[in-house]
Motif scaffolding. Sequence first.
Motif, short mmCIF file in Angstrom:
data_model
loop_
_atom_site.label_atom_id
_atom_site.label_comp_id
_atom_site.label_asym_id
_atom_site.label_seq_id
_atom_site.Cartn_x
_atom_site.Cartn_y
_atom_site.Cartn_z
N GLY A 185 -1.29 10.86 4.75
CA GLY A 185 -0.47 10.43 3.63
C GLY A 185 0.41 11.52 3.05
O GLY A 185 1.09 11.30 2.04
N ILE A 186 0.41 12.71 3.66
CA ILE A 186 1.21 13.82 3.14
C ILE A 186 2.70 13.51 3.28
O ILE A 186 3.50 13.75 2.37
N ALA A 187 3.08 12.94 4.43
CA ALA A 187 4.48 12.58 4.63
C ALA A 187 4.92 11.54 3.61
O ALA A 187 6.04 11.62 3.07
N ARG A 188 4.06 10.61 3.28
CA ARG A 188 4.40 9.59 2.27
C ARG A 188 4.53 10.23 0.90
O ARG A 188 5.44 9.88 0.12
N GLY A 191 7.84 11.72 0.34
CA GLY A 191 8.96 10.79 0.33
C GLY A 191 9.57 10.52 1.69
O GLY A 191 10.65 9.92 1.78
N GLU A 192 8.89 10.95 2.75
CA GLU A 192 9.46 10.80 4.09
C GLU A 192 9.26 9.41 4.68
O GLU A 192 9.80 9.11 5.75
N CYS A 193 8.52 8.55 4.00
CA CYS A 193 8.28 7.20 4.51
C CYS A 193 9.21 6.17 3.90
O CYS A 193 9.16 4.99 4.25
N ASP A 194 10.03 6.60 2.96
CA ASP A 194 10.92 5.67 2.25
C ASP A 194 12.37 6.09 2.35
O ASP A 194 13.19 5.67 1.55
N SER A 195 12.70 6.90 3.34
CA SER A 195 14.07 7.39 3.49
C SER A 195 14.91 6.37 4.25
O SER A 195 14.64 6.07 5.42
N ILE A 196 15.91 5.82 3.57
CA ILE A 196 16.77 4.80 4.17
C ILE A 196 18.17 5.37 4.33
O ILE A 196 18.82 5.73 3.35
N PRO A 197 18.67 5.50 5.56
CA PRO A 197 20.02 6.01 5.77
C PRO A 197 21.06 5.14 5.06
O PRO A 197 20.90 3.91 4.96
N ASP A 198 22.10 5.76 4.56
CA ASP A 198 23.18 5.02 3.92
C ASP A 198 23.74 3.97 4.87
O ASP A 198 23.98 4.24 6.04
#
Length: 332
Positions: A185-188, A191-198
């Motif tokens: 869960g460290i990546a989460r 914030g790395e699990c919610d990154s949405i490209p423009d």
Amino acid sequence: MGLTVMLVVLAASGATWNFLAVRHDRTANPPPGHIYDANGYAMHLYCTGTGSPTLVLESGHGEDFTVWGKVQPALSRITRTCSYDRAGFGWSVAQPGERDAVHIADQLHALLMKANIATPIVLIGHSGGGLYARVYASKFPQDVAGLVLVDAYTPTPLPEPPFAVALDHHSSAEFAFVKTTVALGIARLMGECDSIPDGLEAYAGWIKANECYYPQLDAYVREDRALGDSRKEGAYTGPFGNLPILILSQDTKRPIPAFLSKRVTPKDWLWQADAHDREQAAYLQLSTRSRRVIAAGSGHYIHYDRPDVVIDETTALIQQVRSDDSSVGTTK
């Protein structure tokens, strides 16, 4: 002793958090399209639009169908367009055996047959997916009416400047570190699990459902380990006669995403970019009707940076296939 217990509790809590979050996202965002039983294994295919020839989108190394979100809707207004998840990614289950280009091509062929996709198709491949597309066209030439290679990997690895570490030369330690950060869960937390490209907001739910889905990491490792074999297999393909082939290349003035080392200088970037440009130009030899378009201002992900180029030039190739007309390349 107390510190050890605390660390174990934190690790268990992080792992549980990530597991529950992924399960929630995948339940709340079921995949679009259909899940097919291809040779006994579930594979996800997402088709939109109507018309022929059908466009089939092959994602880059270690990626799922969502990377085509900026171009699939527009291409679907031109002809039927299908993206899919390779085995082990997205909503396609992992399959035994090697993850090299030959096996990936066979699995895609089985999926398209199961889904009754009319042939011949036009196959689009980005990055490592370009190698897979090239091998597919060699194995099933009667089923392919055209190829689009989007800044595709070449059979020959690019030379590396001193002190540079190529992204497709990951170590076991790197993989272990990434897998640990995701599993705990460290990546989460970062914030790395919610990154949405423009530009991919419409795909946000599906992207989040897959971003920190731990089983995909194993699939990525298997593809990475087979990359050398995939390059060798690609080297034995072609030329493809008069098959229409479109080569889309990133801006020759942009550095390619090939290094992890912070010691790489701008001179090193440009040095390898020149080598990449030469390799892209060599793709013109694959067919008597190959043409190349350089996407000005674009990096490696042309379908992110210049989706207009991918859409416009692929549309031109579709029209070429339909009318059997040739055209010339340019820079846009």
